[in-house]
Scaffold this active site. Structure first.
Site, short mmCIF file in Angstrom:
data_model
loop_
_atom_site.label_atom_id
_atom_site.label_comp_id
_atom_site.label_asym_id
_atom_site.label_seq_id
_atom_site.Cartn_x
_atom_site.Cartn_y
_atom_site.Cartn_z
N ASP A 10 0.68 -1.29 -0.01
CA ASP A 10 -0.03 0.19 0.26
C ASP A 10 0.98 1.21 -0.08
O ASP A 10 2.28 1.13 0.35
CB ASP A 10 -0.78 0.10 1.20
CG ASP A 10 -1.66 1.24 1.56
OD1 ASP A 10 -2.16 1.57 0.40
OD2 ASP A 10 -1.33 1.78 2.54
N TYR A 12 -0.28 4.97 0.83
CA TYR A 12 -0.48 6.11 1.88
C TYR A 12 -0.76 5.54 3.31
O TYR A 12 -1.38 4.70 3.58
CB TYR A 12 -1.70 6.83 1.26
CG TYR A 12 -1.54 7.47 -0.02
CD1 TYR A 12 -0.45 8.69 -0.26
CD2 TYR A 12 -2.00 7.10 -1.21
CE1 TYR A 12 -0.39 9.31 -1.59
CE2 TYR A 12 -1.78 7.59 -2.27
CZ TYR A 12 -0.81 8.65 -2.54
OH TYR A 12 -0.81 9.09 -3.65
N ARG A 41 -7.68 12.98 6.31
CA ARG A 41 -7.30 11.53 5.92
C ARG A 41 -8.67 10.68 6.18
O ARG A 41 -9.06 10.07 5.23
CB ARG A 41 -6.30 11.01 6.80
CG ARG A 41 -5.99 9.70 6.78
CD ARG A 41 -5.53 8.96 5.18
NE ARG A 41 -5.12 7.61 5.21
CZ ARG A 41 -4.92 6.84 4.31
NH1 ARG A 41 -4.95 7.63 3.10
NH2 ARG A 41 -4.45 5.72 4.26
N SER A 125 -2.46 0.82 -4.83
CA SER A 125 -2.99 1.87 -4.13
C SER A 125 -4.12 2.52 -4.74
O SER A 125 -4.50 2.57 -6.03
CB SER A 125 -1.95 3.29 -4.21
OG SER A 125 -2.33 4.23 -3.40
N ASN A 126 -4.94 3.26 -3.99
CA ASN A 126 -6.00 3.90 -4.45
C ASN A 126 -5.42 5.18 -5.22
O ASN A 126 -6.46 5.67 -5.86
CB ASN A 126 -7.05 4.71 -3.07
CG ASN A 126 -7.64 3.45 -2.46
OD1 ASN A 126 -8.26 2.40 -3.22
ND2 ASN A 126 -8.18 3.96 -1.33
#
Length: 239
Positions: A10, A12, A41, A125-126
């Site tokens: 991942d 972040y 966040r 990741s997003n």
């Protein structure tokens, strides 16, 4: 148990410190930097879940917005909720900093050592492709990563199965032979359910999630992955 043949990170909160932006936020809004960062966040992740869970289209074209757009929307919401004044230049300063987040201190050294073991390493990741490339370049991690995989390909955010499927598809390695590494408990849980071996980087000393199985491994920073891989090298392959 089959050997680990690839590493999936991942981005972040795992490699890139999303809270490092608090320093800039504090200079802009004294006394509110940490609060802005935390709320930002939480709202960012909430929006990613909202658009995926509410999407009527199985191909993800209904409510999807790039992660950059959701990040900006989450920032605006956070400043509004805290009653803080802002203009377009304020948003730009914070978003520009988000594009160049610092890596956690140990990450570069750990990835360098992991690269010497010869296993492929990717980010899943997003984040949008541009966000990931900018952060990886800024932090000096790009040379150690074989792919920067964005969920934008499938227009579904994690923890949607289509997002996790991108790792095996990209690396041509079965999911059960990949180690998924994340500092986000919800992400580790989704990846575990999907079928990865998982490693939780529990930087904040949080309890395990209380639904589903525990991750395969856990530690307080990224160096635990080195120990996992060293142990894995001594295990016989089940194939």
């Amino acid at each position: 148990m089959s050997k680990i043949r690839g590493l999936v990170f991942d981005a972040y909160g795992t490699l890139f410190d999303v809270y490092s932006i608090g320093r800039l936020a504090e200079t802009m809004y004294p006394g509110s930097g940490a609060t802005i960062t935390s709320l930002w966040r939480d709202k960012q992740i909430e929006y990613s879940r909202l658009v995926t869970l509410s999407d009527p289209d199985v191909n993800g074209s209904g409510h999807y917005q790039p992660f950059w757009d959701l990040t900006l929307a989450a920032l605006e919401y956070s400043l509004q909720k805290l009653g803080l004044q802002y203009g377009q230049q304020d948003l730009k300063r914070l978003m520009d900093q988000y594009a160049q987040l610092d890596a956690f201190p140990e990450c570069k050294g750990v990835l360098q050592k992991l690269s010497e073991m010869g296993l492929p390493m990717v980010i899943l990741s997003n984040g949008s492709p541009q966000m990931l490339q900018s952060a990886a370049d800024h932090s000096g991690l790009t040379p150690y990563l074989d792919h920067l995989i964005s969920v934008e390909q499938v227009r579904q955010f994690k923890t949607h199965p289509q997002a996790y499927a991108l790792a095996s598809k990209t690396l041509s390695i079965p999911t059960e032979e990949l180690l998924f590494v994340s500092s986000n408990g919800w992400d580790v849980m989704g990846a575990t359910w999907y079928g990865f071996k998982t490693c939780w980087i529990n930087r904040a000393g949080l309890p395990f999630e209380t639904v589903g199985p525990h991750p395969s491994f856990n530690g307080s920073d990224l160096s635990v992955v080195l120990r996992v891989l060293q142990s894995n090298a001594n295990q016989p392959n089940s194939h």
